[in-house]
Scaffold this motif. Structure first.
Motif, PDB file in Angstrom:
ATOM      1  N   THR A  37      -9.754  58.233  37.891  1.00  0.00           N
ATOM      2  CA  THR A  37     -10.287  58.260  36.643  1.00  0.00           C
ATOM      3  C   THR A  37      -9.287  58.586  35.517  1.00  0.00           C
ATOM      4  O   THR A  37      -9.152  58.115  34.693  1.00  0.00           O
ATOM      5  N   GLU A  38      -8.585  59.633  36.143  1.00  0.00           N
ATOM      6  CA  GLU A  38      -7.444  60.079  35.081  1.00  0.00           C
ATOM      7  C   GLU A  38      -6.336  59.143  34.910  1.00  0.00           C
ATOM      8  O   GLU A  38      -5.841  58.885  33.692  1.00  0.00           O
ATOM      9  N   MET A  39      -6.108  58.468  35.913  1.00  0.00           N
ATOM     10  CA  MET A  39      -5.037  57.024  35.744  1.00  0.00           C
ATOM     11  C   MET A  39      -5.580  56.200  34.941  1.00  0.00           C
ATOM     12  O   MET A  39      -4.761  55.880  33.965  1.00  0.00           O
ATOM     13  N   ARG A  40      -6.584  55.771  34.956  1.00  0.00           N
ATOM     14  CA  ARG A  40      -7.340  54.762  34.051  1.00  0.00           C
ATOM     15  C   ARG A  40      -7.358  55.135  32.637  1.00  0.00           C
ATOM     16  O   ARG A  40      -7.086  54.315  31.785  1.00  0.00           O
ATOM     17  N   ILE A  41      -7.800  56.642  32.538  1.00  0.00           N
ATOM     18  CA  ILE A  41      -7.647  56.955  31.155  1.00  0.00           C
ATOM     19  C   ILE A  41      -6.482  56.926  30.690  1.00  0.00           C
ATOM     20  O   ILE A  41      -6.130  56.436  29.306  1.00  0.00           O
ATOM     21  N   LYS A  42      -5.302  57.329  31.310  1.00  0.00           N
ATOM     22  CA  LYS A  42      -3.712  57.175  30.967  1.00  0.00           C
ATOM     23  C   LYS A  42      -3.491  55.739  30.670  1.00  0.00           C
ATOM     24  O   LYS A  42      -3.019  55.634  29.686  1.00  0.00           O
ATOM     25  N   ASN A  43      -3.842  54.915  31.450  1.00  0.00           N
ATOM     26  CA  ASN A  43      -3.613  53.467  30.927  1.00  0.00           C
ATOM     27  C   ASN A  43      -4.127  52.992  29.638  1.00  0.00           C
ATOM     28  O   ASN A  43      -3.602  52.220  29.208  1.00  0.00           O
ATOM     29  N   LEU A  44      -5.554  53.210  29.644  1.00  0.00           N
ATOM     30  CA  LEU A  44      -6.073  52.843  28.749  1.00  0.00           C
ATOM     31  C   LEU A  44      -5.448  53.533  27.120  1.00  0.00           C
ATOM     32  O   LEU A  44      -5.604  52.730  26.345  1.00  0.00           O
ATOM     33  N   LYS A  45      -5.120  54.702  27.224  1.00  0.00           N
ATOM     34  CA  LYS A  45      -4.468  55.408  26.099  1.00  0.00           C
ATOM     35  C   LYS A  45      -3.202  54.630  25.796  1.00  0.00           C
ATOM     36  O   LYS A  45      -2.685  54.444  24.713  1.00  0.00           O
ATOM     37  N   GLU A  46      -2.487  54.433  26.840  1.00  0.00           N
ATOM     38  CA  GLU A  46      -1.186  53.736  26.727  1.00  0.00           C
ATOM     39  C   GLU A  46      -1.206  52.190  26.128  1.00  0.00           C
ATOM     40  O   GLU A  46      -0.666  51.817  25.118  1.00  0.00           O
TER      41      GLU A  46
END
Length: 108
Positions: free
Chosen positions: A77-86
């Motif tokens: 989940t944290e990785m997906r959030i990071k990708n979405l923010k990028e």
């Protein structure tokens, strides 16, 4: 004589009624005993089944690592959030430009 026969018949009927009551009472007691036994057996089967399922659950839990599944999910989940923010930061200037262009365009 008829009264003696009548009294003897009544006595026979009373005796037969008492015997019938004993038979019914015995049958009722057997039925209650059978129901109690069936209930006890069902409770034993339920306890055995519950124990079996609990053992299987504990085994599955130990095989999957228990809380590691939750930890892995949190990391994903944290990785997906990071990708979405990028992704949002990359397209943000383009979106702002499109909105400004739309606002500046006057339709007549």
């Amino acid at each position: 004589m008829d009264s003696i026969k009548g009294q003897g018949g009544i006595q026979m009927l009373l005796t037969a009624e008492q015997e019938a009551q004993h038979i019914v009472s015995s049958a009722r007691n057997l039925k209650i005993g059978g129901l109690k036994q069936a209930k006890e057996e069902a409770e034993k089967e339920v306890a055995l089944y519950r124990s079996k399922l609990d053992t299987q659950y504990q085994k599955n839990l130990s095989e999957t690592g228990g809380s590691s599944g939750a930890k892995r999910l949190e990391e994903e989940t944290e990785m997906r959030i990071k990708n979405l923010k990028e992704s949002a930061s990359r397209v943000s200037p383009d979106i702002v430009e499109m909105v400004i262009k739309y606002v500046r365009t006057v339709k007549t």
